[in-house]
Design a protein around this motif. Structure first.
Motif, mmCIF file in Angstrom:
data_model
loop_
_atom_site.group_PDB
_atom_site.id
_atom_site.type_symbol
_atom_site.label_atom_id
_atom_site.label_comp_id
_atom_site.label_asym_id
_atom_site.label_seq_id
_atom_site.Cartn_x
_atom_site.Cartn_y
_atom_site.Cartn_z
ATOM 1 N N MET A 56 0.863 -1.055 -0.024
ATOM 2 C CA MET A 56 -0.027 -0.018 -0.033
ATOM 3 C C MET A 56 0.827 1.216 0.098
ATOM 4 O O MET A 56 1.800 1.310 0.845
ATOM 5 C CB MET A 56 -1.020 -0.088 1.356
ATOM 6 C CG MET A 56 -1.757 1.248 1.294
ATOM 7 S SD MET A 56 -2.488 1.201 3.039
ATOM 8 C CE MET A 56 -3.667 -0.136 2.760
ATOM 9 N N GLY A 57 0.722 2.203 -0.859
ATOM 10 C CA GLY A 57 1.344 3.299 -1.008
ATOM 11 C C GLY A 57 1.309 4.477 0.120
ATOM 12 O O GLY A 57 0.223 4.235 0.685
ATOM 13 N N ILE A 94 -2.503 7.177 3.830
ATOM 14 C CA ILE A 94 -3.118 8.819 4.333
ATOM 15 C C ILE A 94 -4.581 8.838 3.953
ATOM 16 O O ILE A 94 -5.260 9.164 5.065
ATOM 17 C CB ILE A 94 -2.172 9.646 3.522
ATOM 18 C CG1 ILE A 94 -0.806 9.987 4.052
ATOM 19 C CG2 ILE A 94 -3.098 11.183 3.800
ATOM 20 C CD1 ILE A 94 0.001 10.724 3.166
ATOM 21 N N GLU A 95 -5.028 8.471 2.974
ATOM 22 C CA GLU A 95 -6.316 8.228 2.839
ATOM 23 C C GLU A 95 -7.202 7.519 3.804
ATOM 24 O O GLU A 95 -8.423 7.966 4.439
ATOM 25 C CB GLU A 95 -6.922 8.064 1.090
ATOM 26 C CG GLU A 95 -8.252 7.909 1.041
ATOM 27 C CD GLU A 95 -8.866 9.276 1.056
ATOM 28 O OE1 GLU A 95 -9.859 9.604 1.450
ATOM 29 O OE2 GLU A 95 -8.035 10.497 0.931
ATOM 30 N N VAL A 96 -6.774 6.412 4.005
ATOM 31 C CA VAL A 96 -7.298 5.283 5.145
ATOM 32 C C VAL A 96 -7.324 5.969 6.320
ATOM 33 O O VAL A 96 -8.309 6.089 7.139
ATOM 34 C CB VAL A 96 -6.542 4.012 4.976
ATOM 35 C CG1 VAL A 96 -6.993 3.179 6.356
ATOM 36 C CG2 VAL A 96 -6.843 3.104 3.838
ATOM 37 N N LEU A 97 -6.308 6.481 6.776
ATOM 38 C CA LEU A 97 -6.114 7.418 8.106
ATOM 39 C C LEU A 97 -7.096 8.467 8.153
ATOM 40 O O LEU A 97 -7.763 8.716 9.337
ATOM 41 C CB LEU A 97 -4.783 7.929 8.366
ATOM 42 C CG LEU A 97 -3.610 6.622 8.717
ATOM 43 C CD1 LEU A 97 -2.177 7.113 8.734
ATOM 44 C CD2 LEU A 97 -4.029 5.673 9.920
#
Length: 86
Positions: free
Chosen positions: A1-2, A7-10
């Protein structure tokens, strides 16, 4: 995962946590209001019982109500003269 995906998941998790915090805070405020209302009702019930048994206490309470209640609607509830307003 990049890094961008992470960042989006967080950010999504943070948004979910923020929403949960708001829900819990609202529930807390609502319960506090309910508790406050219940306390007022219970205090009022006890005061009314004591007023029925003790005339001197009843006079004290009527005097306090007359002093503190300013709205005509509130004064009417306790049969207080509306002309005594400051």
């Amino acid at each position: 995962m990049g890094a961008e995906n992470r960042i989006e998941v967080l950010k999504q998790k943070r948004a979910q946590l923020d929403a949960e915090i708001q829900r819990l805070a609202a529930r807390n405020r609502m319960q506090s209001r309910k508790d406050d209302t219940r306390r007022k009702i219970l205090i009022g019930a006890v005061v009314m019982l004591e007023m029925a048994d003790h005339e001197e206490f009843a006079r004290f309470i009527r005097k306090a109500l007359s002093k503190r209640l300013m709205k005509p609607r509130d004064r009417q509830l306790f049969n207080l003269d509306a002309s005594n307003l400051r």
